[in-house]
Design a protein around this motif. Structure first.
Motif, short mmCIF file in Angstrom:
data_model
loop_
_atom_site.label_atom_id
_atom_site.label_comp_id
_atom_site.label_asym_id
_atom_site.label_seq_id
_atom_site.Cartn_x
_atom_site.Cartn_y
_atom_site.Cartn_z
N PHE A 249 0.91 -1.26 -0.07
CA PHE A 249 -0.11 -0.03 0.05
C PHE A 249 0.78 1.11 0.03
N THR A 250 1.92 1.31 0.74
CA THR A 250 3.04 2.37 0.83
C THR A 250 3.39 2.47 -0.48
N ALA A 251 3.75 1.51 -1.50
CA ALA A 251 4.41 1.77 -2.71
C ALA A 251 3.36 2.12 -3.57
N MET A 252 2.06 1.80 -3.75
CA MET A 252 0.92 2.27 -4.23
C MET A 252 0.59 3.68 -4.06
N LEU A 253 0.63 4.22 -3.01
CA LEU A 253 0.59 5.54 -2.63
C LEU A 253 1.83 6.67 -3.18
N ASP A 254 2.81 6.03 -3.19
CA ASP A 254 4.11 6.99 -3.76
C ASP A 254 3.71 6.95 -5.19
N GLU A 255 3.40 5.80 -5.70
CA GLU A 255 2.97 5.87 -7.18
C GLU A 255 2.14 6.71 -7.46
N ALA A 256 0.90 6.87 -6.91
CA ALA A 256 0.03 7.78 -7.21
C ALA A 256 0.22 9.24 -7.03
N PHE A 257 1.42 9.45 -6.34
CA PHE A 257 2.03 10.88 -6.29
C PHE A 257 3.09 10.87 -7.23
N ASP A 258 3.41 10.10 -8.04
CA ASP A 258 4.66 10.10 -8.95
C ASP A 258 5.98 10.02 -8.11
N ASN A 259 5.97 9.43 -6.83
CA ASN A 259 7.19 9.05 -6.31
C ASN A 259 7.72 10.60 -5.89
N ARG A 260 6.93 11.67 -5.95
CA ARG A 260 7.48 13.01 -5.24
C ARG A 260 6.91 13.40 -4.05
N ALA A 261 5.98 12.81 -3.48
CA ALA A 261 5.12 13.34 -2.32
C ALA A 261 6.18 13.09 -0.99
N LYS A 262 5.87 13.96 -0.06
CA LYS A 262 6.52 13.32 1.34
C LYS A 262 5.58 12.42 1.81
N HIS A 263 5.94 11.55 2.51
CA HIS A 263 5.10 10.54 2.89
C HIS A 263 5.59 10.13 4.40
N GLU A 264 4.55 10.09 5.28
CA GLU A 264 4.90 9.90 6.63
C GLU A 264 3.85 8.60 7.05
N ILE A 265 4.14 7.73 7.63
CA ILE A 265 3.39 6.74 8.23
C ILE A 265 3.22 6.69 9.76
N TYR A 266 1.95 6.63 10.35
CA TYR A 266 1.80 6.64 11.88
C TYR A 266 1.24 5.12 12.34
N ALA A 267 1.15 4.78 13.62
CA ALA A 267 0.90 3.73 13.83
C ALA A 267 0.05 4.14 15.22
N ASP A 268 -1.47 4.09 14.80
CA ASP A 268 -2.49 4.33 15.89
C ASP A 268 -2.21 5.98 16.45
N PHE A 269 -1.83 6.68 15.26
CA PHE A 269 -1.60 8.20 15.53
C PHE A 269 -0.69 8.55 16.34
N LYS A 270 0.57 7.48 16.28
CA LYS A 270 1.61 7.75 17.09
C LYS A 270 3.00 7.43 16.15
N PRO A 271 4.20 7.69 16.40
CA PRO A 271 4.99 7.52 15.63
C PRO A 271 5.19 5.85 15.12
N LEU A 272 5.66 5.66 13.77
CA LEU A 272 5.71 4.19 13.65
C LEU A 272 6.54 3.31 14.56
N SER A 273 7.47 3.77 14.98
CA SER A 273 8.35 2.91 15.90
C SER A 273 7.91 2.82 17.06
N ALA A 274 6.75 3.59 17.67
CA ALA A 274 6.29 3.59 19.05
C ALA A 274 5.31 2.36 19.43
#
Length: 290
Positions: A249-274
């Motif tokens: 899904f991350t790859a599909m999103l990047d492709e939809a924005f021509d791989n030019r978007a700034k892309h952040e991923i959160y886990a339950d509204f927290k940083p992904l590593s948390a």
């Protein structure tokens, strides 16, 4: 693959074109409205996350592409955003229209736009009632995008809809989109009954079924059972979802924005590593400015 090729959804119906309306018989729409409550029952973590990022980035005009009963849209209207709310389900939109009517004496609701629209034709649909309009932010939250199944086996329609979301954004605009942690659901065969989005006042059980074809998960069906003990009522309905894996899904999103978007991923509204095993992944993409 269509849900009805394998599972018979308790809510059946096809909108005028595109995305299958799993709320079309009205029963699931009514029950879902009870399940999610009103805007005052949204979790504080969710409110702080969404509204905080919108304000931090100067967003004013917001397109809610899966508004359902209008709960999230009302939360944004109450915070002063100019909101356009669309959904493919007219049964869900009835609740949003009723909510707007009930608040007609509140001037904040005078400019709340509610229309039927489809992700597969979204830019054209928006153009029909708001010509030459782009948005500071587009939201598609609450696991809504996973309603769109993979009819052709190559995710072409999902990719097209993600591109349509990008087209609706101004340069520098934000897309908020999420999905359940289907990696964990497939591995465990279970779905958490609680939600990070709302404080449901009723006990909720979710029975999870995973359809595997050729060693690959193709469909997840969630049977919701909501118990209203005070009124001795039990409501049941089924919703079917495409099980988006995080990496794909991350790859599909990047492709939809021509791989030019700034892309952040959160886990339950927290940083992904948390959060080691989150219930939801939330993606926030900023469209390139040039």
């Amino acid at each position: 693959m269509s849900a009805d090729q394998v599972f018979h959804s308790r809510s059946e119906g096809i909108p005028s074109e595109g995305v299958k309306d799993q709320y079309a018989d009205g029963k699931a729409a009514r029950t879902w409205n009870k399940f999610i409550g009103d805007s005052n029952e949204r979790t504080q973590n969710y409110k702080d996350f969404l509204i905080g990022l919108l304000k931090k980035n100067g967003c004013k005009k917001v397109l809610d592409t899966a508004c359902g009963t209008g709960i999230d849209s009302m939360m944004l209207v109450n915070e002063g955003f100019k909101v356009v709310s669309v959904d493919a389900s007219d049964k869900m939109l009835k609740h949003a229209l009723k909510a707007r009517w009930e608040r007609r004496k509140d001037s904040k609701y005078d400019e709340w736009v509610i229309e039927e629209a489809n992700w597969e034709t979204l830019p054209r649909d928006i153009e029909a009632f708001l010509p030459n309009t782009q948005f500071d932010a587009v939201i598609c939250l609450g696991n809504s995008f996973a309603h769109l199944l993979d009819e052709y086996g190559d995710q072409r329609m999902q990719k097209m809809c993600l591109r349509n979301f990008a087209k609706c954004l101004k340069p520098g605009g934000l897309l908020f989109i999420d999905h359940r942690n289907y990696d964990a659901i497939i591995d465990s065969g279970a779905t958490p009954g609680h939600s990070i989005y709302y404080n449901c006042k009723y006990p909720v059980d979710i029975k999870t079924s995973v359809l595997v074809v050729g060693g690959k998960a193709q469909l997840v069906a969630l049977d919701y059972c909501i118990n209203d003990d005070a009124n001795s009522e039990k409501s049941e309905f089924r919703l079917c979802y495409f099980p988006h894996k995080l990496d794909k899904f991350t790859a599909m999103l990047d492709e939809a924005f021509d791989n030019r978007a700034k892309h952040e991923i959160y886990a339950d509204f927290k940083p992904l590593s948390a959060v080691p095993v989150p219930s939801f992944y939330i993606h926030v993409l900023e469209k390139a400015r040039d």
